[in-house]
Design a protein around this motif. Structure first.
Motif, PDB file in Angstrom:
ATOM      1  N   LYS A 702       0.831  -1.194   0.000  1.00 26.93           N
ATOM      2  CA  LYS A 702       0.000   0.000   0.000  1.00 26.93           C
ATOM      3  C   LYS A 702       0.878   1.262   0.000  1.00 26.93           C
ATOM      4  O   LYS A 702       0.638   2.216  -0.743  1.00 26.93           O
ATOM      5  CB  LYS A 702      -0.897  -0.004   1.231  1.00 26.93           C
ATOM      6  CG  LYS A 702      -2.271   0.551   0.920  1.00 26.93           C
ATOM      7  CD  LYS A 702      -3.234   0.324   2.042  1.00 26.93           C
ATOM      8  CE  LYS A 702      -4.662   0.334   1.520  1.00 26.93           C
ATOM      9  NZ  LYS A 702      -5.573  -0.252   2.510  1.00 26.93           N
ATOM     10  N   LYS A 703       1.881   1.175   0.850  1.00 29.40           N
ATOM     11  CA  LYS A 703       2.803   2.323   0.911  1.00 29.40           C
ATOM     12  C   LYS A 703       3.440   2.577  -0.450  1.00 29.40           C
ATOM     13  O   LYS A 703       3.572   3.716  -0.911  1.00 29.40           O
ATOM     14  CB  LYS A 703       3.909   2.056   1.943  1.00 29.40           C
ATOM     15  CG  LYS A 703       3.514   2.370   3.372  1.00 29.40           C
ATOM     16  CD  LYS A 703       4.748   2.212   4.236  1.00 29.40           C
ATOM     17  CE  LYS A 703       4.394   2.023   5.702  1.00 29.40           C
ATOM     18  NZ  LYS A 703       5.521   1.438   6.432  1.00 29.40           N
ATOM     19  N   TYR A 705       2.253   1.732  -3.433  1.00 23.30           N
ATOM     20  CA  TYR A 705       1.260   2.295  -4.352  1.00 23.30           C
ATOM     21  C   TYR A 705       1.112   3.787  -4.118  1.00 23.30           C
ATOM     22  O   TYR A 705       1.044   4.592  -5.053  1.00 23.30           O
ATOM     23  CB  TYR A 705      -0.105   1.612  -4.146  1.00 23.30           C
ATOM     24  CG  TYR A 705      -0.152   0.166  -4.600  1.00 23.30           C
ATOM     25  CD1 TYR A 705       0.455  -0.211  -5.814  1.00 23.30           C
ATOM     26  CD2 TYR A 705      -0.811  -0.807  -3.855  1.00 23.30           C
ATOM     27  CE1 TYR A 705       0.402  -1.535  -6.224  1.00 23.30           C
ATOM     28  CE2 TYR A 705      -0.868  -2.124  -4.266  1.00 23.30           C
ATOM     29  CZ  TYR A 705      -0.248  -2.486  -5.456  1.00 23.30           C
ATOM     30  OH  TYR A 705      -0.291  -3.772  -5.876  1.00 23.30           O
ATOM     31  N   ASN A 706       1.069   4.118  -2.847  1.00 24.74           N
ATOM     32  CA  ASN A 706       0.924   5.519  -2.480  1.00 24.74           C
ATOM     33  C   ASN A 706       2.070   6.369  -3.042  1.00 24.74           C
ATOM     34  O   ASN A 706       1.875   7.461  -3.563  1.00 24.74           O
ATOM     35  CB  ASN A 706       0.874   5.622  -0.953  1.00 24.74           C
ATOM     36  CG  ASN A 706       0.268   6.948  -0.526  1.00 24.74           C
ATOM     37  OD1 ASN A 706      -0.500   7.525  -1.302  1.00 24.74           O
ATOM     38  ND2 ASN A 706       0.611   7.385   0.667  1.00 24.74           N
ATOM     39  N   ASN A 709       1.688   6.902  -6.657  1.00 21.27           N
ATOM     40  CA  ASN A 709       0.664   7.916  -6.870  1.00 21.27           C
ATOM     41  C   ASN A 709       1.237   9.324  -6.695  1.00 21.27           C
ATOM     42  O   ASN A 709       1.073  10.197  -7.543  1.00 21.27           O
ATOM     43  CB  ASN A 709      -0.474   7.656  -5.876  1.00 21.27           C
ATOM     44  CG  ASN A 709      -1.657   8.551  -6.189  1.00 21.27           C
ATOM     45  OD1 ASN A 709      -1.905   8.823  -7.353  1.00 21.27           O
ATOM     46  ND2 ASN A 709      -2.350   8.995  -5.165  1.00 21.27           N
ATOM     47  N   THR A 710       1.938   9.531  -5.563  1.00 17.47           N
ATOM     48  CA  THR A 710       2.513  10.858  -5.285  1.00 17.47           C
ATOM     49  C   THR A 710       3.473  11.276  -6.395  1.00 17.47           C
ATOM     50  O   THR A 710       3.447  12.415  -6.873  1.00 17.47           O
ATOM     51  CB  THR A 710       3.294  10.835  -3.954  1.00 17.47           C
ATOM     52  OG1 THR A 710       2.565  10.077  -3.015  1.00 17.47           O
ATOM     53  CG2 THR A 710       3.522  12.239  -3.452  1.00 17.47           C
ATOM     54  N   ASN A 755      -0.187  16.555   0.966  1.00 13.15           N
ATOM     55  CA  ASN A 755       1.051  15.886   1.342  1.00 13.15           C
ATOM     56  C   ASN A 755       2.124  16.861   1.791  1.00 13.15           C
ATOM     57  O   ASN A 755       2.763  16.684   2.820  1.00 13.15           O
ATOM     58  CB  ASN A 755       1.599  15.078   0.169  1.00 13.15           C
ATOM     59  CG  ASN A 755       1.004  13.688   0.150  1.00 13.15           C
ATOM     60  OD1 ASN A 755       0.540  13.202   1.193  1.00 13.15           O
ATOM     61  ND2 ASN A 755       0.998  13.074  -1.007  1.00 13.15           N
TER      62      ASN A 755
END
Lengths: 895, 149
Positions: A702-703, A705-706, A709-710, A755
């Motif tokens: 998940k991290k 993927y995040n 994304n960023t 962010n």
């Protein structure tokens, strides 16, 4: 000078010899086959040498050969490539001359050109063949040529004296001196006479005639001696040069330095030639001096003076003009200043008692003042006709009729006045009044009018004032004496005054020129840009020379370009342009009143800079410049050229600067872009790679993927920025105004920067009565986004970022404040520049963000400014003129 | 590879640091992060990491400088991870004392493998910190030199 100095090579001479070598490397070499007279076999020897060279493999062609129908010579010509001669039509007959352009185009290694001293037919490019040869040499072609001793400028007069034949085709000594090789073709007089009698030189009947006139044994011997001596002198000089070149210590020629004083008489030409010969045999340097006195030159005299000056130049004698009424003093002063060892003057011809006195005086004074300088007095030439001798040297009448009329009126008026008061003051006092008048008139008028006024006033005084009146008769002897004295005083007074005036005029002209030149230099220093220089230069030439000129300057493409934009060039034909190009290429003046292409309409001068010729100036010259004018003209051209050169250098420097700046910009852009692109790409690649290669726990995935994304958002932002920038660049941004709520705007931006803002405290301050405003939501979002992002990047974590909105009197103000480092005084002006990145900025960033802010705000017709806050940090203020919706405001307040 | 080998990441880019942190900690390393050169040098001294991953483009001091400073006393592996990909940069960094050089973008597998190699080689040195030349012995760990004990 002591012995030590004598034995040491002069550094200047060494340098000159080095420069000579360098210069000669590029030029073709000139070889002269030199003989005492026609028929010694110069052409024959030249062809023989050429044959030998040809066998060795040199490419040799014939440019121009005169075989004089001599069989042996004609045989030798065979086997050489011959450049066909060019025909010129002259007075309805055709004259054939060497085809210079064809030879240059053919570009052989060596070209044979017969008879160096030949005068070309009118219509040829150059007046003289030696000029053709110079051009060939300039083009790197080696030239073999022939020359007879009688054609040398410095010897032509002596030859004329020996043989009685006046030589018209002469060659400046400079050309001969600069030849790389001189080969003497010698024949004993007996052999020559033998050849003549055998008809090998001329056809038999012409031979006899020639032997009787020119080829007398005595003549031949004298010419032979002359030729031998010249070549011997040359060898001597070469030895000197060689020793200098090889630094051989040896008997250096003493530092002899001759000064020849010339005047405006024809005699001076002979004096110059003799002095030149003397300098040859003494191995001395030589210069010439003309002392300008108050003596007013007649047209003929000044023409002769110009001729003399021209001759001095042709004989390679440095020439100077000084102004002084005392000729002896001027000569001696100049000689002392220039370290002259010998003064050479001509012996003035004794015509009458006055000239005897003057001669004695002149020579005596010269000898007395000259001190340790030797004085040579060369005898006058009894044969040379002094056709100026008969002119009266005292007054010269050049004043207009108007002046005569005016002085007469003055004399009559004053006489009438005196007539009425004569009983009061007495007739004798009248003479003083008239005398006074003549003196005053002398200040303003020329010699002629003054003479007239003196005669007139003397007559009037006699007739109307001296008793008995109305007759020329005078009773008292005292009055007779008075009248004579009156006349003499009036005359002397007038003449002396006008003489002073002339001297003054000459000095004034010089002073004016100096001033004009000074003014010109000053004018030139304050302007910049080629066009400005052209304008000032053209105006100046128009003002001081009364000439309309065209200035051509070399452009980047290496071709001549007409400078001025206001006047048209239509009158300049293609032919004129080609002459300009020729002048530019060869750096020699040409056109009307010069030796090259004298038939053209314009006169062309090259603008010779320090390193190369930079352009050409062309103008219609109505009369030949005098020496003084030419000096002035050349000084002006030097100024103009210098200025152009500086301007060209400046422009070149500017161009280089721009190129280096844009290169720098490109590098910055490239570095920052590549960095900005690589980081998100590296993140995406690294994260996706990790995900693909290994199986990780759910939260790690998940991290990752995040992160992807960023990074994608970051990439997207960068692309957005680049696109926005290019839209701004192309001017395609036009805001689509729409009603929008400031709260929406602030929230949207805060969301998108979630962010980044994690580490900061963001406070958004919007007044409660904030109206709806008419703006482009998309653009303003980007503006705010960039400003807040900027704040996060330059502020310490945990600090507060404030965004404040308010509306006042038709304009929306947005302020973004941070507690970062702020900007230094030196860079605060550049923050909105494209690709500008702060000196303290962290790695990353393209330097586009703030410039986009500025672009978008300006698209809204607003302004953006930045300042440092008092307690640290930066404050950006945006002001945009906006419309507001009243209804909305009301609604808001009602809520 | 011992459990919880500590790795110091010196990089000014948050994103890269985060990515490395996620990946490396998932592979059993203990991660220390520094965003500037100075911070990096301080952490290296205070935390004694087993390996350092260093970016060259740092905001305060250049990466090469950092390598030089670290190499005054830090003997364990330093791996450069930089966007600079010219030969000159690579040679310079390696000559200055870096053990390895990777350019961004990098592949995680390769980075992990190189970390493993570096740590393995280092074991040999760190297990025998005393150099002996005849009667002379130099203890690198304790900074002492002995002769004939």
């Amino acid at each position: 000078m002591n012995n030590f100095d004598d034995n040491r090579p002069n550094p200047d001479e060494l340098l000159a010899s080095l420069l000579n070598e360098e210069e000669k490397g590029k030029r073709g070499k000139l070889k002269i086959f030199f003989g005492m007279c026609a028929g010694v076999g110069k052409t024959y020897s030249m062809l023989q040498t050429a044959q030998a060279e040809k066998i060795k493999g040199s490419e040799i062609i014939i440019g121009f050969i005169e075989t004089h129908n001599r069989k042996e010579t004609a045989n030798l010509v065979e086997g050489f490539e011959l450049i066909p001669r060019k025909s010129y039509e002259y007075k309805s007959t055709f004259v054939q001359e060497m085809d210079l352009d064809a030879i240059i185009a053919r570009n052989p290694h060596i070209v044979l050109v017969d008879e160096l001293a030949h005068t070309n037919a009118p219509g040829s490019r150059h007046a003289k063949r030696y000029q053709d040869v110079q051009e060939l040499l300039e083009n790197g072609i080696n030239v073999y040529t022939t020359l007879n001793v009688q054609h040398l400028e410095s010897r032509s007069e002596t030859v004329a004296q020996i043989t009685g034949v006046i030589v018209r085709e002469t060659l400046p000594d400079e050309i001969f001196e600069s030849a790389d090789e001189v080969e003497l073709i010698d024949l004993t007089p007996d052999e020559l006479l033998q050849r003549l009698s055998e008809g090998k030189v001329y056809a038999p009947e012409r031979s006899r005639e020639a032997v009787e006139n020119f080829f007398r044994r005595g003549n031949i011997t004298a010419l032979r001696e002359m030729a031998l001596r010249i070549v011997a002198d040359r060898v001597d000089k070469q030895l000197h040069d060689y020793m200098q070149h090889k630094r051989i210590r040896g008997p250096w020629k003493s530092g002899l330095h001759l000064l020849v004083a010339i005047d405006y008489r024809q005699q001076s030409t002979r004096l110059l030639r003799l002095a030149k010969n003397l300098s040859y045999s003494m191995g001395a340097q030589i210069q010439a001096l003309y002392v300008e006195s108050s003596h007013k030159l007649t047209v003929k005299e000044s023409e002769q003076l110009d001729k003399n000056i021209k001759l001095a130049k042709q004989l390679a004698i440095k020439f100077r003009i000084n102004t002084n009424n005392d000729i002896v003093r001027a000569i001696v002063e100049y000689a002392q200043k220039e370290n002259i060892t010998h003064i050479i003057v001509g012996k003035p011809r004794v015509r009458n008692l006055y000239s005897v006195l003057r001669l004695g005086n002149f020579v005596n004074r010269l000898i007395r003042y000259s001190g340790n300088i030797d004085v040579y007095i060369l005898g006058s030439d009894s044969q040379a006709k002094d056709n100026l001798g008969k002119k009266v040297s005292l007054p010269s009448f050049t004043s207009g009729y108007k002046q005569y009329f005016t002085v007469s009126v003055f004399v009559f008026l004053s006489s009438i006045l005196c007539y009425f008061v004569k009983d009061l003051i007495g007739y004798q006092a009248v003479s003083f009044a008239l005398l006074f008048l003549v003196s005053v008139l002398a200040i303003f008028f020329g010699t002629g009018p003054i003479l007239l006024s003196a005669v007139l006033s003397a007559l009037i005084w006699d007739v109307f004032f001296i008793p008995p009146q109305f007759t020329l008769h005078i009773d008292k002897p005292l009055d007779v004496l008075m009248l004579i004295m009156f006349f003499i005083i009036a005359l002397l007074n007038g003449i002396l005054t006008s003489r002073v005036r002339r001297q003054e005029l000459k000095i004034r002209i010089r002073e004016e020129r100096t001033n004009a030149l000074y003014q010109f230099t000053k004018d030139l220093t304050v302007i910049s840009g080629l066009e400005e220089v052209t304008k000032v230069a053209t105006n100046y030439i128009q003002k001081y020379f009364k000439l309309d000129c065209f200035i051509f300057i070399i452009n980047d493409a290496g071709t001549l370009e007409y400078q001025s934009k206001h006047s048209s060039l239509n009158i300049f034909s293609e032919n004129d342009m080609s002459i300009a190009n020729w002048v530019f290429k060869n750096s020699i003046k040409a056109g009307k009143n010069t030796d090259t292409l004298p038939s053209s309409d314009y006169t062309y001068f090259p603008l010779m800079g320090n390193n190369s010729t930079i352009g050409v100036v062309a103008f219609k010259q109505f009369r030949v410049f005098t020496f003084g004018e030419e000096q002035f003209w050349e000084a002006c051209l030097a100024q103009i050229t210098g200025k152009y050169e500086r301007e060209m250098l400046r422009e070149a420097a500017k161009r280089t600067y721009i190129i280096s700046e844009s290169e720098k910009l490109y590098k910055i852009l490239f570095n920052s872009l590549s960095h900005e692109l690589r980081i998100p790409v590296a993140t995406i690649l690294g994260a996706s790679d990790t995900l693909l290669v290994q199986d990780y726990a759910e939260d790690t995935r998940k991290k990752l993927y995040n992160e992807i994304n960023t990074a994608s958002i970051r990439l997207n932002r960068l692309i957005e920025n680049l696109l926005n920038m290019s839209r701004l660049e192309s001017g395609l941004i036009s805001p689509r105004l729409d009603w929008c709520d400031i709260h929406d705007l602030a929230n949207r931006v805060a969301d998108s920067l979630q962010n980044e803002l994690n580490l900061f405290k963001l406070s958004v301050i919007i007044p409660t009565n904030m109206p709806m405003v008419n703006i482009d939501f998309g653009l303003m979002e980007q503006v705010l986004h960039n400003l807040i992002l900027n704040a996060t990047q330059h502020s310490p974590a945990g600090s507060r970022i404030r965004v404040k909105f308010f509306y006042d009197n038709g304009s929306l103000t947005i302020q973004v404040m941070d507690r970062g480092t702020g900007f230094s005084v030196t860079e605060i002006h550049s923050v909105f520049n494209k690709f500008y990145r702060g000196k303290e900025a962290k790695a990353g960033g393209t330097g586009l963000g703030l410039s986009i802010v500025k672009g978008f705000v300006e698209a809204h017709k607003g302004t953006v400014s930045v300042e440092n806050r008092q307690n640290g940090g930066a404050l950006f203020t945006i002001k945009i003129p906006v419309e507001i919706s009243d209804i909305n405001t009301l609604n808001k307040t009602n809520d | 590879m011992t459990v919880k080998d500590a790795i110091l990441i010196i990089d000014d880019e948050v994103q890269i640091r985060r990515l490395l942190e996620i990946t490396l900690s998932a592979n059993g390393f203990k991660i220390i992060e520094a965003s500037t050169g100075k911070e990096g040098v301080t952490f290296a001294a205070s935390q004694q990491p087993n390996l350092i991953i260093l970016d060259l483009g740092l905001p305060d001091i250049d990466g090469l400088e950092v390598v030089n400073k670290l190499r005054e006393w830090y003997l364990k592996p330093i791996i450069i991870l930089s966007v600079r990909n010219s030969e000159v940069d690579i040679v310079k960094a390696l000559d200055n004392g870096a053990n390895d050089y990777l350019t961004k973008p990098f592949r995680t597998g390769e980075l992990l493998a190189r970390i493993r190699v570096a740590l393995r080689q280092n074991q040999n040195i760190t297990e025998n910190p005393v150099l002996e030349f005849g009667s002379l012995s130099i203890d690198l760990a304790n900074h002492t030199v002995r002769k004939n004990n």
